[in-house]
Design a protein around this motif. Sequence first.
Motif: not given
Length: 481
Positions: A263-269
């Motif tokens: 998930s990009l929401v998890i990848a960025i952090p």
Amino acid sequence: MFDDDNNNTGPVYLKHRNFAESAYRRQQPQPISAVQLANSAFNSKANKGNNISNLEIQDDHGMPVNYVRIKALEDDIRMNIISDKNSLHRAITPVLILAQICALLPVQGIRGQNTSYLVFNWFSWPVIYVFIVISASLLILSFSLIKIYMTGLTYYSTGEIMFFGSSLVIYILFIHLAREWPKVMEKWELMEREMRQFGYPSKTAFKFKILTSIIMVLAITEHSASVLTGIMKAIPCSTGGLDIFRAYFSMSFRQVFTLINYSLVIAIPLGFLNLMLACAWNYMDLFIIILACALSDKFKQLNQKLASVKGKVLPSTYWRKSRETYNLLASLTQDFDEFLSPVILLSFANNLYFICLQLLNSLKPMHNVWEAIYFVFSFTYLVGRTCAVSLYAASINDQSKKPKAILFSVPTESYGVEVARFLTQVTSDELALTGCNFFSVTRTLMLTVAGTIVTYEIVLIQFNSVNNDGNGQNYTAVYCP
């Protein structure tokens, strides 16, 4: 005891009091406040039948001494003192601001005009910020351990364990440093006041900014090059376009995205956390360099003063004062060693491990020119930073031994008990930063570490040759998630 509160600008010390005026005022009728009446009534009940005047703290003239108010006024004056711009407290302020951006050293009052503003509070936003980062690091470390449990332990898989595990230890250690920082800086400020005749080392603040800029710019450059290398490796695993970011994060954080869906929401952090941990890892070495440089400069000031009187006939009082100054710096070195030794041990362990890991990676074939360039830059920066930590920390030991040559050249007319005591202390004391007393950071340590690395490299080369002859192992394969 005191004049009108509106005219008070500082504490009234006993030796400066006008006792004649005070005695005159004692004879005059004074208005009594309600608080004084209450205190009088309470004391009369509590001490009924006793002589109250015998229980009060009085000076030689029988005047009551309000030590609490004197102490409060002294503290107020101390908080209004503005430290010199080249004092350690003010010179290191930008370095501590950078630390708090990286969630390190969560101490308050670093922008204060002196060390009296420094305070550590568990229930503050910097500490909460640190615990958020620690929780995230602990979570990723747990994912890495689960992955190793599922796939097995290899030498290459220990790299991420060491990176996230050591980062977690760094944050825990810096919480301990933050708790001790106000006490350490208070001792340092007292030392600066004792050595006020030496002044402050010139351009200390500028030197700290240059060192910080060089190390952190190189650290961010190295991390950016690492990310770019990872993206180039992920290109064969992507379908093109923005899918390359999915391939990169899936390859870089296999321990996370093998257990949960991408998930990009998890990848960025995760990307930001990885950058923060890399900066924290480099900041640990920077912190050692900065403090070692500051302490070495104070020894250098004393050595320059002694060098200016080399061979001159001087009274014993001069050598007594010089010996006391040296002893003050020696005591501060021991305090700094107790304060920094866990960080020094972790720094040398980390650097030695990753130098060995990079040497192991050097035995693998490079996929392209950019990967070779990145490896050379990363390995050179790692070795250079390790050498910088060793040399700056060893400079304390080097500077502490320099008075020996000057004391040996003292003329016979000046040689006495104070010179002999000074010379004995310089020659017998081993002033150096240590790694929890396992080793002392001196110049000879660099040769020991270098010998260990060379021995390890020879073993690796021989082991790699045996493996290649036996099974023709090829490291060029790319495993897509």
